[in-house]
Write a protein that holds these residues in place. Structure first.
Motif, PDB file in Angstrom:
ATOM      1  N   UNK A 520       0.841  -1.204   0.000  1.00  0.00           N
ATOM      2  CA  UNK A 520       0.000   0.000   0.000  1.00  0.00           C
ATOM      3  C   UNK A 520       0.875   1.253   0.000  1.00  0.00           C
ATOM      4  N   UNK A 521       1.931   1.248   0.811  1.00  0.00           N
ATOM      5  CA  UNK A 521       2.812   2.413   0.835  1.00  0.00           C
ATOM      6  C   UNK A 521       3.502   2.605  -0.510  1.00  0.00           C
ATOM      7  N   UNK A 522       3.899   1.512  -1.153  1.00  0.00           N
ATOM      8  CA  UNK A 522       4.543   1.622  -2.460  1.00  0.00           C
ATOM      9  C   UNK A 522       3.609   2.246  -3.488  1.00  0.00           C
ATOM     10  N   UNK A 523       2.329   1.926  -3.418  1.00  0.00           N
ATOM     11  CA  UNK A 523       1.378   2.419  -4.419  1.00  0.00           C
ATOM     12  C   UNK A 523       0.907   3.831  -4.098  1.00  0.00           C
ATOM     13  N   UNK A 524       0.535   4.104  -2.843  1.00  0.00           N
ATOM     14  CA  UNK A 524      -0.154   5.354  -2.508  1.00  0.00           C
ATOM     15  C   UNK A 524       0.777   6.471  -2.063  1.00  0.00           C
ATOM     16  N   UNK A 525       2.036   6.153  -1.667  1.00  0.00           N
ATOM     17  CA  UNK A 525       2.904   7.189  -1.125  1.00  0.00           C
ATOM     18  C   UNK A 525       4.211   7.348  -1.892  1.00  0.00           C
ATOM     19  N   UNK A 536       0.461  11.254  -4.871  1.00  0.00           N
ATOM     20  CA  UNK A 536       0.243  10.954  -3.464  1.00  0.00           C
ATOM     21  C   UNK A 536      -1.253  10.729  -3.247  1.00  0.00           C
ATOM     22  N   UNK A 537      -1.594   9.501  -2.926  1.00  0.00           N
ATOM     23  CA  UNK A 537      -2.994   9.169  -2.665  1.00  0.00           C
ATOM     24  C   UNK A 537      -3.312   9.077  -1.166  1.00  0.00           C
ATOM     25  N   UNK A 538      -2.316   8.782  -0.365  1.00  0.00           N
ATOM     26  CA  UNK A 538      -2.462   8.731   1.088  1.00  0.00           C
ATOM     27  C   UNK A 538      -1.221   9.344   1.708  1.00  0.00           C
ATOM     28  N   UNK A 539      -1.376   9.881   2.912  1.00  0.00           N
ATOM     29  CA  UNK A 539      -0.220  10.389   3.632  1.00  0.00           C
ATOM     30  C   UNK A 539      -0.330  10.023   5.101  1.00  0.00           C
ATOM     31  N   UNK A 540       0.836   9.845   5.698  1.00  0.00           N
ATOM     32  CA  UNK A 540       0.902   9.461   7.097  1.00  0.00           C
ATOM     33  C   UNK A 540       0.592  10.672   7.972  1.00  0.00           C
ATOM     34  N   UNK A 541      -0.187  10.455   9.030  1.00  0.00           N
ATOM     35  CA  UNK A 541      -0.523  11.527   9.954  1.00  0.00           C
ATOM     36  C   UNK A 541       0.453  11.511  11.121  1.00  0.00           C
ATOM     37  N   UNK A 542       0.697  12.701  11.682  1.00  0.00           N
ATOM     38  CA  UNK A 542       1.656  12.809  12.782  1.00  0.00           C
ATOM     39  C   UNK A 542       1.161  12.212  14.074  1.00  0.00           C
ATOM     40  N   UNK A 543      -0.131  12.392  14.381  1.00  0.00           N
ATOM     41  CA  UNK A 543      -0.644  11.924  15.652  1.00  0.00           C
ATOM     42  C   UNK A 543      -0.954  10.434  15.585  1.00  0.00           C
ATOM     43  N   UNK A 544      -0.990   9.833  16.742  1.00  0.00           N
ATOM     44  CA  UNK A 544      -1.318   8.425  16.859  1.00  0.00           C
ATOM     45  C   UNK A 544      -2.515   8.259  17.769  1.00  0.00           C
ATOM     46  N   UNK A 545      -3.258   7.201  17.581  1.00  0.00           N
ATOM     47  CA  UNK A 545      -4.423   6.909  18.416  1.00  0.00           C
ATOM     48  C   UNK A 545      -4.345   5.454  18.839  1.00  0.00           C
ATOM     49  N   UNK A 546      -4.285   5.222  20.156  1.00  0.00           N
ATOM     50  CA  UNK A 546      -4.190   3.873  20.712  1.00  0.00           C
ATOM     51  C   UNK A 546      -2.972   3.130  20.179  1.00  0.00           C
ATOM     52  N   UNK A 547      -1.886   3.892  19.952  1.00  0.00           N
ATOM     53  CA  UNK A 547      -0.632   3.263  19.540  1.00  0.00           C
ATOM     54  C   UNK A 547      -0.492   3.035  18.051  1.00  0.00           C
ATOM     55  N   UNK A 548      -1.514   3.365  17.250  1.00  0.00           N
ATOM     56  CA  UNK A 548      -1.443   3.123  15.813  1.00  0.00           C
ATOM     57  C   UNK A 548      -1.408   4.464  15.088  1.00  0.00           C
TER      58      UNK A 548
END
Length: 654
Positions: A520-525, A536-548
């Motif tokens: 997924x990272x190879x395709x979308x990022x 860029x179809x998806x991007x990583x967010x800085x904050x985390x929720x419940x460890x993810x």
């Protein structure tokens, strides 16, 4: 009393527990009140003799057997002719005195006690006095815990760190050289302020240390204080927050007042995100107490009243939630990133901690550093400590490489499942699964070298194949990504080839998850799909929720979403096909490695290479023990696996 006479508990006397002393004082006061009341109310109780009814008393008088009486408001006491004492309760009888005179009885009167009203008041007020005493005692204890005096709630809880014991310098800080160099300028200013003022320069008022937990942010702050030799105040961000509005702001003011008296000095605020979060970012109404505390901190750092000579150093691992006003120039001018150490940094950190432990000549710190990617300084310190504890339990005088390897497995992967009983079929399935990972990794040149393979359960897996990169990777090439996809699919392919399609197990669940995330990272990022292009179809967010960590998908059409899913499927299938081709062409290698795992349970990387090359393993041969890793399971949990190119655990097998 001088300072040397004080006890460790701060009481100033032998055995002086302050809580017990206060309780003892109040018990003595209450006993004194009870004794006082008893003494005041005692006259009526001091009379002796038998109590008789009033009618009997009159009969004795009429018989002439009463010798004398003493009349008071509470009672009539007297003596019979036989010398016997008696007493009775008087009633309103106007004929009593004439009758006594007629019978020749000696009459005496006892005056009424003037303090009887006060005695009654004391009796009635005892419960109230007892309640007030307990309340006063409880309030006093609360004030001692929160600060001295009646206004102790508003006092700062900052503690001054002395350098008499446990002095830390930059020599004790290793592996984060860049961060240390940035902070050495602050030390130079504290030692010689005129050096910077001569050219009109101003030292930064604050430095924000940002980094993952355990990277050494607090250690760096202590090293600055140790090098500069100035007063060092330390406080946690949560110490400012109270349930009462205004208390946190009062503590901020008091902290800066204390710092001004000791300037030049350093004030270190740990976990500043507890009080410095973005204002108005919460759901519903904001936290008035926290926001007032933050406002006061902003004013004290850079307001109308300048605080010269006070340097604020704060630490956090959540810089994304801090208020922008806190990060602007003039407050926290400098943002120092404290990263996870690279292989050279890990080597230096291990050498610092190994100086405190007697290590054996066979210990290779570089090998340990290579096998611990993603570990912070605190993790490495824990690893050395675990190795020392393990050697002590075994009665060793020196800590050998074997203990370091076992300690690394425990810290990274968890405790070995000694109580888990596996059937022969499960063991055979696990052996071929891990052998599939190992053989594919050996036959794909772009993969990292194998460190070890095991089928002993440890942590959250029944077995594991662990790689050891030659160096830390900061960017990943396309060939390595495809090699990782093939390696991670090797376990499932081996199960299908040996046991058939209907007998595959659920052991590949972790492998499938890792392969999907990588694809997924190879395709979308990373733009690795020729069909979808470099978008860029998806991007990583800085904050985390419940460890993810969270990902945000951009606005895309349904057709594009279907195309993304199709490309992800194609990449994973490509890795599956590559693994199937490698294992089909090298089926004999798969059998050799699997049988060796069933026999020895744990194989080193060199042993796997010799098996693939057609050589046999002879652990009884001279020198074989030096290259053999002790039998132990290796299973890397999600939270501490070496990071792969997409921020998730690197493919290791399951």
């Amino acid at each position: 009393m001088n300072e040397n006479d004080k006890q460790p508990d701060g009481s100033g006397g032998p055995g002086g527990n302050p809580w017990m002393k206060s309780l003892l004082v109040w018990v003595c006061i209450l006993l004194g009140l009870a004794l006082f009341v008893t003494v005041l109310g005692g006259p009526s109780a001091t009379a002796t003799g038998n109590t008789v009814p009033y009618s009997t008393f009159l009969d004795k008088v009429n018989e002439g057997t009463v010798k004398d009486v003493t009349i008071s408001r509470e009672q009539i006491a007297g003596t019979l002719s036989s010398g016997e004492k008696f007493r009775t309760v008087p009633i309103a009888d106007p004929t009593l005195v004439p009758t006594l005179r007629e019978k020749g009885v000696t009459i005496a009167a006892q005056p009424a006690e003037g303090g009887s009203i006060w005695v009654a008041l004391l009796y009635q007020s005892l419960p109230l006095l007892l309640f007030l005493g307990i309340a006063f005692f409880v309030i006093r204890q609360m004030q001692k815990n929160s600060g001295s005096g009646a206004m102790g709630f508003g006092k700062s809880r900052a503690k001054m760190l002395t350098q008499k014991e446990g002095r830390v310098t930059f020599a004790d800080v290793a592996g984060i050289d860049e961060a240390r160099e940035e902070l050495e300028e602050i030390v130079d200013f504290l030692k010689d302020p005129t050096k910077f003022a001569r050219l009109g320069g101003k030292i930064p008022k604050g430095a924000l240390l940002v980094g993952s937990p355990g990277t050494g942010k607090t250690l760096l702050a202590r090293a600055i204080a140790g090098e500069a030799g100035v007063p060092f105040f330390t406080i946690s961000g949560s110490d400012f927050v109270e349930m009462f509005v205004g208390v946190g702001a009062s503590r901020v003011r008091d902290m800066f007042e204390q710092a001004k008296k000791s300037a030049p000095c350093i004030v270190f605020i740990d976990e500043i995100d507890a009080v410095g979060r973005h204002r108005g970012a919460g759901l519903g109404n904001g936290n008035d107490e926290r926001e007032q505390t933050l406002n006061q901190l902003l004013v004290e750092m850079d307001g109308f009243d300048a605080n010269e000579g006070i340097i604020i150093i704060a630490a956090t691992n959540r810089p994304d939630v801090l208020d922008p006003a806190l990060l602007r120039p003039g407050r926290f001018d400098r943002r120092v990133t404290v990263p996870l150490p690279d292989i050279e940094g890990r080597l230096k950190i291990l050498e610092v901690h190994m100086k405190k432990v007697p290590v054996a000549p066979d210990v290779d710190a570089r090998t340990i550093a290579r096998g611990t990617p993603g570990m912070a300084g605190a993790d490495l310190a824990n690893l050395v400590n675990e190795a020392a504890l393990m050697a002590a339990r075994l009665g060793k005088r020196l800590v050998s490489m074997a203990q370091f390897e076992l300690a690394k497995d425990r810290v990274i992967m968890g405790t070995e499942w000694k109580s888990l009983v596996m059937t022969d079929d499960e063991k055979r399935m696990t052996a071929y699964h891990e052998a599939g990972h190992a053989v594919v990794r050996v036959h794909t040149p772009a993969s990292d070298p194998i460190h070890k393979a095991t089928i002993i359960p440890r942590g959250g897996a029944l077995g594991m194949v662990v790689s050891m990169p030659e160096r830390d990777n900061y960017s990943y090439h396309r060939d390595k990504m495809f090699a990782d996809l093939a390696t991670v699919m090797g376990g499932r392919v081996a199960e299908e080839l040996i046991f058939g399609h209907e007998k595959v197990s659920s052991g590949a669940s972790g492998d499938i998850k890792q392969a999907t995330k990588l694809a997924r990272a190879m395709v979308t990022q990373w733009g690795m799909s020729e069909k979808l292009g470099m978008l860029m179809y998806e991007e990583q967010q800085g904050e985390t929720f419940l460890g993810y960590s969270q990902t945000q998908r951009h606005n895309i059409s349904n057709e594009t979403a279907l195309a993304i899913d199709s490309e992800i499927r194609a990449l994973v299938d490509g890795g599956y096909d590559k693994a199937k081709q490698v294992l089909s062409d090298n089926i004999e290698h798969l059998h050799r490695v699997a049988k060796a795992l069933l026999e020895f349970e744990t194989l080193t990387g060199d042993e796997i290479k010799r098996l693939v090359a057609g050589e046999d393993i002879d652990r009884d041969a001279p020198g074989a023990a030096a290259t053999t890793v002790p039998v132990s399971g290796t299973s890397i949990p999600k939270t501490r696996r070496p990071k792969g190119p997409f921020g998730s655990p690197a493919p290791q097998g399951a």
